[in-house]
Design an enzyme around this catalytic site. Structure first.
Site: not given
Ligand SMILES: [Mg+2]
Length: 277
Positions: A33-35
């Site tokens: 995942d990024f955020d």
């Protein structure tokens, strides 16, 4: 290392065991995942950027043989490319909109099939959501490929509640079939219902991975964490949440360190033979 319900950070011996298992995997998919996982949560969604240690670890892993790196995010693919500073020559694969849009080094952007009626409804509802939340301080409507998000990170709690109630009422009356998802100070509405489990499944297929490590920090990541298989490793970033992850690390810096250690251990594994896809 999957399927344990735990809420405290994983002790070092278990972390090390997970790392050894991943390091020795012939074909390894590192999906993240990024955020909130690689990049701190910020008030202005498009200002999010990876912390340097995470970027370095990712680039290092992506350059290794038999190792594939992918970002799996709820962001639209076009936004994800901007915040991840992702270029056309990048070896890193992307799954946007929770796994409904893809970018790969071989194919570039894989355009999802879209229905014109869905897109027209998306545009109307987004405009109406903007109208319904106009004047609510700190509320931001984020356009998304298959819907929109209502951000309330900068809004007071009562204002956030007013905005969420208004948009919930709007969507449930006009598009009751849309999927509603919640995250850190965001409620998202979409006419596609792919989750990150779909994203991981497609990436696993494409890379013929023998094992996957997936890390995430939010509720939508649990779809992917629950879908992992016995040889995989699921990581939840942040303690104190119910999770399907087998490994829990306290924060972004710890995950970056975990990925850095994975790279170091995997470099030492001589003779990994990942065959041909
Ligand atoms: Mg996240």
């Amino acid at each position: 290392m999957t399927g344990q319900a735990a809420t405290e950070m994983t002790p070092e011996p278990a972390l090390h065991q997970a790392l050894e298992q991943l390091a020795a995997t012939p074909r390894l998919l590192v999906a993240l995942d990024f955020d909130g996982t690689l990049a701190p949560l910020v008030d202005e969604p498009m200002a999010a950027r990876m912390v340097p240690a995470a970027r370095t670890a990712l680039q290092g892993l992506a350059a290794m043989p038999c190792t594939w790196v992918a970002l799996v995010s709820g962001r639209s693919l076009s936004d994800l490319r901007i915040i991840a500073e992702h270029r056309d020559d990048s070896p890193i694969m992307l799954a946007g909109s929770h796994g409904a849009e893809f970018w790969t080094p071989a194919d570039g952007l894989i355009e999802p099939a879209e229905d014109r009626d869905d897109l027209a409804l998306r545009d109307r509802l987004r405009a109406d959501a903007e109208e319904a939340t106009r004047g609510l301080v700190g509320v931001l409507i984020e356009p998304k490929t298959f819907g929109f998000g209502v951000h309330t990170r900068k809004a007071a709690a009562d204002v956030a509640q007013t905005a969420n109630d208004a948009v919930d009422a709007l969507v449930s009356s006009r598009a009751p079939h849309w999927r509603r998802r919640t995250g850190h100070s965001i409620v998202e509405y979409a006419f596609r219902d792919e989750g990150k489990d779909t994203g991981i499944a497609r990436l696993r297929e494409r890379t013929h991975a023998d094992a996957v490590i997936f890390a995430g920090d939010d509720i939508t990541d649990e779809d992917a964490l629950r879908s992992l298989q016995p040889a995989d490793v699921g990581v939840r970033v942040g303690t104190g949440h119910a999770t399907a992850a087998g490994v829990i690390v306290p924060d972004i810096a710890s995950l970056a360190a975990f990925l850095g250690r994975l790279r170091t251990l995997r470099l030492r594994e001589s003779g990994i033979d990942c065959g041909h896809a």
